[in-house]
Design a protein around this motif. Structure first.
Motif, PDB file in Angstrom:
ATOM      1  N   GLU A  10      26.105  30.452  -7.594  1.00 52.99           N
ATOM      2  CA  GLU A  10      26.352  30.927  -8.958  1.00 52.99           C
ATOM      3  C   GLU A  10      27.836  31.211  -9.161  1.00 52.99           C
ATOM      4  O   GLU A  10      28.424  30.835 -10.185  1.00 52.99           O
ATOM      5  N   VAL A  11      28.446  31.886  -8.182  1.00 57.16           N
ATOM      6  CA  VAL A  11      29.879  32.157  -8.273  1.00 57.16           C
ATOM      7  C   VAL A  11      30.655  30.844  -8.271  1.00 57.16           C
ATOM      8  O   VAL A  11      31.599  30.649  -9.055  1.00 57.16           O
ATOM      9  N   GLY A  12      30.261  29.920  -7.400  1.00 53.35           N
ATOM     10  CA  GLY A  12      30.933  28.625  -7.338  1.00 53.35           C
ATOM     11  C   GLY A  12      30.810  27.839  -8.629  1.00 53.35           C
ATOM     12  O   GLY A  12      31.746  27.137  -9.035  1.00 53.35           O
ATOM     13  N   PHE A  13      29.665  27.971  -9.305  1.00 53.81           N
ATOM     14  CA  PHE A  13      29.460  27.292 -10.584  1.00 53.81           C
ATOM     15  C   PHE A  13      30.527  27.721 -11.590  1.00 53.81           C
ATOM     16  O   PHE A  13      31.167  26.894 -12.242  1.00 53.81           O
ATOM     17  N   LEU A  16      34.179  26.647 -10.452  1.00 44.90           N
ATOM     18  CA  LEU A  16      34.434  25.232 -10.728  1.00 44.90           C
ATOM     19  C   LEU A  16      34.553  24.977 -12.227  1.00 44.90           C
ATOM     20  O   LEU A  16      35.378  24.164 -12.659  1.00 44.90           O
ATOM     21  N   LEU A  17      33.730  25.672 -13.010  1.00 46.59           N
ATOM     22  CA  LEU A  17      33.778  25.490 -14.458  1.00 46.59           C
ATOM     23  C   LEU A  17      35.132  25.941 -15.009  1.00 46.59           C
ATOM     24  O   LEU A  17      35.766  25.231 -15.801  1.00 46.59           O
ATOM     25  N   ALA A  18      35.578  27.125 -14.579  1.00 52.72           N
ATOM     26  CA  ALA A  18      36.868  27.622 -15.052  1.00 52.72           C
ATOM     27  C   ALA A  18      38.005  26.716 -14.593  1.00 52.72           C
ATOM     28  O   ALA A  18      38.921  26.400 -15.367  1.00 52.72           O
ATOM     29  N   ALA A  19      37.950  26.271 -13.330  1.00 52.68           N
ATOM     30  CA  ALA A  19      39.004  25.398 -12.815  1.00 52.68           C
ATOM     31  C   ALA A  19      39.010  24.054 -13.535  1.00 52.68           C
ATOM     32  O   ALA A  19      40.075  23.511 -13.859  1.00 52.68           O
ATOM     33  N   GLY A  20      37.814  23.528 -13.818  1.00 52.08           N
ATOM     34  CA  GLY A  20      37.734  22.244 -14.509  1.00 52.08           C
ATOM     35  C   GLY A  20      38.278  22.312 -15.923  1.00 52.08           C
ATOM     36  O   GLY A  20      39.027  21.429 -16.354  1.00 52.08           O
ATOM     37  N   LEU A  21      37.914  23.361 -16.653  1.00 48.57           N
ATOM     38  CA  LEU A  21      38.391  23.493 -18.028  1.00 48.57           C
ATOM     39  C   LEU A  21      39.891  23.768 -18.077  1.00 48.57           C
ATOM     40  O   LEU A  21      40.596  23.247 -18.950  1.00 48.57           O
ATOM     41  N   ALA A  22      40.380  24.598 -17.130  1.00 50.70           N
ATOM     42  CA  ALA A  22      41.814  24.874 -17.096  1.00 50.70           C
ATOM     43  C   ALA A  22      42.601  23.604 -16.775  1.00 50.70           C
ATOM     44  O   ALA A  22      43.644  23.333 -17.385  1.00 50.70           O
ATOM     45  N   GLY A  33      40.076  17.298 -14.381  1.00 50.30           N
ATOM     46  CA  GLY A  33      39.168  18.335 -14.860  1.00 50.30           C
ATOM     47  C   GLY A  33      37.729  17.860 -14.863  1.00 50.30           C
ATOM     48  O   GLY A  33      36.820  18.600 -14.473  1.00 50.30           O
ATOM     49  N   MET A  34      37.507  16.624 -15.295  1.00 45.75           N
ATOM     50  CA  MET A  34      36.162  16.071 -15.284  1.00 45.75           C
ATOM     51  C   MET A  34      35.613  15.974 -13.872  1.00 45.75           C
ATOM     52  O   MET A  34      34.436  16.247 -13.613  1.00 45.75           O
ATOM     53  N   ALA A  35      36.473  15.603 -12.920  1.00 46.60           N
ATOM     54  CA  ALA A  35      36.046  15.503 -11.523  1.00 46.60           C
ATOM     55  C   ALA A  35      35.579  16.857 -10.998  1.00 46.60           C
ATOM     56  O   ALA A  35      34.569  16.950 -10.284  1.00 46.60           O
ATOM     57  N   LEU A  36      36.294  17.921 -11.374  1.00 47.12           N
ATOM     58  CA  LEU A  36      35.886  19.255 -10.948  1.00 47.12           C
ATOM     59  C   LEU A  36      34.545  19.641 -11.575  1.00 47.12           C
ATOM     60  O   LEU A  36      33.686  20.244 -10.913  1.00 47.12           O
ATOM     61  N   LEU A  37      34.363  19.314 -12.838  1.00 47.20           N
ATOM     62  CA  LEU A  37      33.096  19.631 -13.505  1.00 47.20           C
ATOM     63  C   LEU A  37      31.936  18.862 -12.886  1.00 47.20           C
ATOM     64  O   LEU A  37      30.825  19.378 -12.774  1.00 47.20           O
ATOM     65  N   LEU A  38      32.196  17.627 -12.478  1.00 53.38           N
ATOM     66  CA  LEU A  38      31.141  16.817 -11.888  1.00 53.38           C
ATOM     67  C   LEU A  38      30.800  17.255 -10.472  1.00 53.38           C
ATOM     68  O   LEU A  38      29.786  16.819  -9.920  1.00 53.38           O
ATOM     69  N   CYS A  39      31.630  18.104  -9.881  1.00 53.47           N
ATOM     70  CA  CYS A  39      31.337  18.628  -8.546  1.00 53.47           C
ATOM     71  C   CYS A  39      30.271  19.724  -8.579  1.00 53.47           C
ATOM     72  O   CYS A  39      29.717  20.080  -7.518  1.00 53.47           O
ATOM     73  N   TRP A  85      28.804  23.811 -24.129  1.00 55.94           N
ATOM     74  CA  TRP A  85      29.170  24.888 -25.047  1.00 55.94           C
ATOM     75  C   TRP A  85      30.534  25.460 -24.690  1.00 55.94           C
ATOM     76  O   TRP A  85      31.392  25.652 -25.563  1.00 55.94           O
ATOM     77  N   LEU A  86      30.743  25.726 -23.409  1.00 52.77           N
ATOM     78  CA  LEU A  86      32.028  26.287 -22.982  1.00 52.77           C
ATOM     79  C   LEU A  86      33.154  25.275 -23.134  1.00 52.77           C
ATOM     80  O   LEU A  86      34.292  25.646 -23.459  1.00 52.77           O
ATOM     81  N   ASP A  87      32.860  24.002 -22.916  1.00 53.42           N
ATOM     82  CA  ASP A  87      33.887  22.979 -23.078  1.00 53.42           C
ATOM     83  C   ASP A  87      34.333  22.887 -24.537  1.00 53.42           C
ATOM     84  O   ASP A  87      35.516  22.698 -24.826  1.00 53.42           O
ATOM     85  N   GLY A  88      33.382  23.035 -25.442  1.00 51.75           N
ATOM     86  CA  GLY A  88      33.742  23.003 -26.856  1.00 51.75           C
ATOM     87  C   GLY A  88      34.671  24.146 -27.234  1.00 51.75           C
ATOM     88  O   GLY A  88      35.634  23.956 -27.989  1.00 51.75           O
TER      89      GLY A  88
END
Length: 206
Positions: A10-13, A16-22, A33-39, A85-88
């Protein structure tokens, strides 16, 4: 150990989400960023593998294994919606994109929205059930699988309750107080997925 791994996933989710969006919007590196989200699905695979290994090593099936199955099912059913939702919002606040539309509040549009959200719960329940059935078969008749069956029933109770709530929006449609009738507000599901394409200029065309 399984519960600890669920917390780490859960923490990793969110990490990774914050790192991908940043990376996608602040560093202007959409592909990275997409690669991080796909991880992120890798986390669920790790949890699944560790749970299977734990059972293979002779661990007695317990509520921890059932919770792991439900967590994986929930992530499969609702993870993409959360990321979208967060990406938007990140595209709007960090990338200069348009403000994401709010969920519809009235009429059939609200009912459709709630129905789509419920479908995520349905998918999650189905995934959790498949994993739990595989665990029951894997353990065999010699092990105590009562806790696994209990989690399976709990998953479908949750799906059923959510389904009744979603159905209530269809049966008792909320009317727009301004017009006095149920109006089909703009459905956010009609907005193109912001996870597709290049951030910045492309999102501004939505």
């Amino acid at each position: 150990m399984i519960v600890t791994l669920i917390v780490l996933c859960e923490v990793g989710f969110w990490v990774l989400l914050a790192a991908g969006l940043a990376t996608r919007y602040l560093l202007k590196m959409p592909r990275a960023g997409m690669a991080l989200l796909l991880c992120e699905p890798v986390l669920e695979v790790v949890l699944l593998v560790v749970t299977a290994i734990d059972l293979k090593n002779g661990a007695e099936p317990s509520w921890e294994h059932g919770l792991a199955a439900l967590y994986i099912g929930y992530t499969v059913g609702h993870g993409h919606r959360t990321v979208k939702w967060l990406d938007g919002h990140a595209a709007h606040r960090l990338g200069g994109g348009p403000r994401p539309p709010k969920p519809p509040r009235y009429g059939m549009a609200r009912a459709r929205h709630e129905g789509r959200v419920w479908l995520g719960s349905l998918v999650g329940g189905a995934v959790a059930t498949v994993l739990l059935l595989l665990a029951v078969r894997y353990v065999g008749g010699d092990g105590n699988t009562e806790s696994l069956w209990s989690w399976m029933f709990a998953a479908w109770r949750a799906v059923g309750i959510h389904g009744l709530i979603a159905l209530s929006y269809l049966i008792w449609q909320k009317k727009d107080p301004g017009s006095g009738s149920a109006v089909p507000a703009r459905d956010p599901e009609d907005v193109p997925d912001l996870l597709v394409g290049r951030p910045g200029q492309d999102e501004q065309k939505v």
